[in-house]
Scaffold this motif. Structure first.
Motif, PDB file in Angstrom:
ATOM      1  N   PRO A  76       2.503  21.254 -19.819  1.00 18.66           N
ATOM      2  CA  PRO A  76       2.409  22.681 -20.180  1.00 18.66           C
ATOM      3  C   PRO A  76       3.328  23.558 -19.337  1.00 18.66           C
ATOM      4  O   PRO A  76       3.657  24.667 -19.742  1.00 18.66           O
ATOM      5  CB  PRO A  76       0.941  23.015 -19.923  1.00 18.66           C
ATOM      6  CG  PRO A  76       0.221  21.702 -19.971  1.00 18.66           C
ATOM      7  CD  PRO A  76       1.198  20.705 -19.424  1.00 18.66           C
ATOM      8  N   GLU A  77       3.737  23.065 -18.174  1.00 16.74           N
ATOM      9  CA  GLU A  77       4.614  23.822 -17.292  1.00 16.74           C
ATOM     10  C   GLU A  77       6.056  23.336 -17.436  1.00 16.74           C
ATOM     11  O   GLU A  77       6.326  22.135 -17.374  1.00 16.74           O
ATOM     12  CB  GLU A  77       4.174  23.685 -15.837  1.00 16.74           C
ATOM     13  CG  GLU A  77       2.798  24.259 -15.558  1.00 16.74           C
ATOM     14  CD  GLU A  77       2.416  24.130 -14.107  1.00 16.74           C
ATOM     15  OE1 GLU A  77       3.205  23.528 -13.326  1.00 16.74           O
ATOM     16  OE2 GLU A  77       1.332  24.602 -13.722  1.00 16.74           O
ATOM     17  N   ILE A  78       6.976  24.270 -17.633  1.00 16.31           N
ATOM     18  CA  ILE A  78       8.394  23.917 -17.716  1.00 16.31           C
ATOM     19  C   ILE A  78       8.908  23.574 -16.327  1.00 16.31           C
ATOM     20  O   ILE A  78       9.595  22.574 -16.130  1.00 16.31           O
ATOM     21  CB  ILE A  78       9.193  25.078 -18.330  1.00 16.31           C
ATOM     22  CG1 ILE A  78       8.638  25.419 -19.708  1.00 16.31           C
ATOM     23  CG2 ILE A  78      10.677  24.727 -18.421  1.00 16.31           C
ATOM     24  CD1 ILE A  78       9.259  26.652 -20.325  1.00 16.31           C
ATOM     25  N   PHE A  79       8.576  24.430 -15.352  1.00 14.21           N
ATOM     26  CA  PHE A  79       8.884  24.134 -13.960  1.00 14.21           C
ATOM     27  C   PHE A  79       7.977  24.998 -13.092  1.00 14.21           C
ATOM     28  O   PHE A  79       7.384  25.983 -13.553  1.00 14.21           O
ATOM     29  CB  PHE A  79      10.358  24.407 -13.632  1.00 14.21           C
ATOM     30  CG  PHE A  79      10.752  25.856 -13.712  1.00 14.21           C
ATOM     31  CD1 PHE A  79      10.559  26.726 -12.633  1.00 14.21           C
ATOM     32  CD2 PHE A  79      11.328  26.369 -14.864  1.00 14.21           C
ATOM     33  CE1 PHE A  79      10.918  28.061 -12.708  1.00 14.21           C
ATOM     34  CE2 PHE A  79      11.698  27.707 -14.946  1.00 14.21           C
ATOM     35  CZ  PHE A  79      11.487  28.550 -13.868  1.00 14.21           C
ATOM     36  N   SER A  80       7.852  24.631 -11.829  1.00 10.94           N
ATOM     37  CA  SER A  80       7.052  25.410 -10.882  1.00 10.94           C
ATOM     38  C   SER A  80       7.748  25.412  -9.526  1.00 10.94           C
ATOM     39  O   SER A  80       8.457  24.465  -9.176  1.00 10.94           O
ATOM     40  CB  SER A  80       5.639  24.830 -10.750  1.00 10.94           C
ATOM     41  OG  SER A  80       5.686  23.511 -10.251  1.00 10.94           O
ATOM     42  N   ILE A  81       7.552  26.489  -8.792  1.00 13.07           N
ATOM     43  CA  ILE A  81       8.119  26.612  -7.446  1.00 13.07           C
ATOM     44  C   ILE A  81       7.058  27.165  -6.514  1.00 13.07           C
ATOM     45  O   ILE A  81       6.110  27.818  -6.948  1.00 13.07           O
ATOM     46  CB  ILE A  81       9.365  27.530  -7.440  1.00 13.07           C
ATOM     47  CG1 ILE A  81       8.999  28.923  -7.964  1.00 13.07           C
ATOM     48  CG2 ILE A  81      10.493  26.925  -8.254  1.00 13.07           C
ATOM     49  CD1 ILE A  81      10.126  29.919  -7.874  1.00 13.07           C
TER      50      ILE A  81
END
Length: 294
Positions: free
Chosen positions: A12-17
């Motif tokens: 569900p997440e494209i990317f996270s930081i």
């Protein structure tokens, strides 16, 4: 074993930081809203800039007014969608914990509530700007379908709002206890209707195609109320039909009401989604009939 489609492994997440001890993530659902709004806005502006699409005295507003209206509509959709979900689907729960109403990051948005917020925001803005309301509605509905299409695809990626159990070959084995709790035999996998994709097809592709064709090829914008009527009736009918395959919210399901009908007599009735869609169908049919008489 029944034929079915395994759920694709898409996060569900494209990317996270991580910044300063906090995690920030861009999710497909958020991106769907952003891209859908941008595409919809460009469609609206394109229609406003083509004089041949409009009867005298021309388009109801200019591109600058459309841009200002966009901010109002975004706020209206968010507030209306959230309040609609609270009132239509989880009222007792939120009544017990009213502070949770503000936690929109936990999910819970109603399309019908969002549509009411959309209409209310447009009504206030057009009144303040003395812009004709019906023709404004006609051009605005041309830009709604991209958000519906992408939003439903994002629902599928999130493995949420799945459908009822099915033995059809395109049934999808959604992950999670809730999706796999179909009352099936132990160790068997439950396949469900990909109702999110049904809605993406009907509310996005089909309805969007009809609206664009009506406006650009059939001169629908020259008849006030016609494209609005097509949208309301088309969306209402699409949602009404998909509800037969869509799993209702858990709070409507009980031992005596396994289909989760919000209104039922003797085992027959309507889901909450169908009840909320009926006024849209009637409004749309009335607007279409009214526009054809002009």
């Amino acid at each position: 074993m029944l034929a079915m489609i395994p759920f694709p492994e898409i996060s569900p997440e494209i990317f996270s930081i991580s910044l300063f001890g906090f995690d920030f993530a861009l999710r497909w659902y958020a991106l769907a809203y952003i891209v859908g709004i941008v595409i919809g806005w460009r469609i609206v502006v394109a229609a406003l800039k083509q004089p041949r699409l409009w009867a005298a005295p021309g388009a109801p507003m200019n591109a600058k007014q459309a841009e200002d209206l966009l901010t109002w509509l975004i706020v209206g959709v968010i507030l209306g969608g959230r309040l609609g979900y609270v009132l239509f689907y989880q009222f007792s729960d939120y009544l017990a914990r009213p502070a949770d109403i503000l936690k929109i990051w936990q999910g819970g948005m109603s399309f019908h509530g969002g549509m009411l917020g959309f209409i209310f925001a447009a009504w206030i803005f057009t009144g303040r700007q003395t812009i004709p309301r019906l023709t404004t509605s006609d051009v605005l509905v041309l830009g709604v379908w991209p958000g519906l299409l992408l939003g439903r695809i994002a629902n599928f990626i999130n493995a949420e709002l799945w459908g009822r159990p099915t033995d059809l070959p395109w049934g999808v084995a959604f992950p999670g206890y809730g999706a796999q709790d179909c009352g099936q035999a132990v160790a068997e996998i439950c396949a469900r209707h990909p109702s999110q994709l049904y809605e993406a097809l009907l509310e996005g592709v089909v309805l969007g195609t009809v609206l664009i064709w009506a406006a650009w090829k059939h001169g629908a914008l020259k008849r006030p109320g016609l494209t609005s009527g097509i949208f309301f009736a088309g969306y209402g009918l699409a949602r009404f039909l998909v509800e037969f395959a869509r799993q209702p919210d858990a709070q409507f399901i009980s031992e005596g009401n396994p289909l989760g009908l919000a209104l039922h007599v003797g085992g027959y009735g309507l889901t909450m989604g169908q009840l909320l869609s009926l006024p849209m169908i009637l409004l749309g049919a009335w607007l279409i009939a009214r526009a054809r008489r002009v």
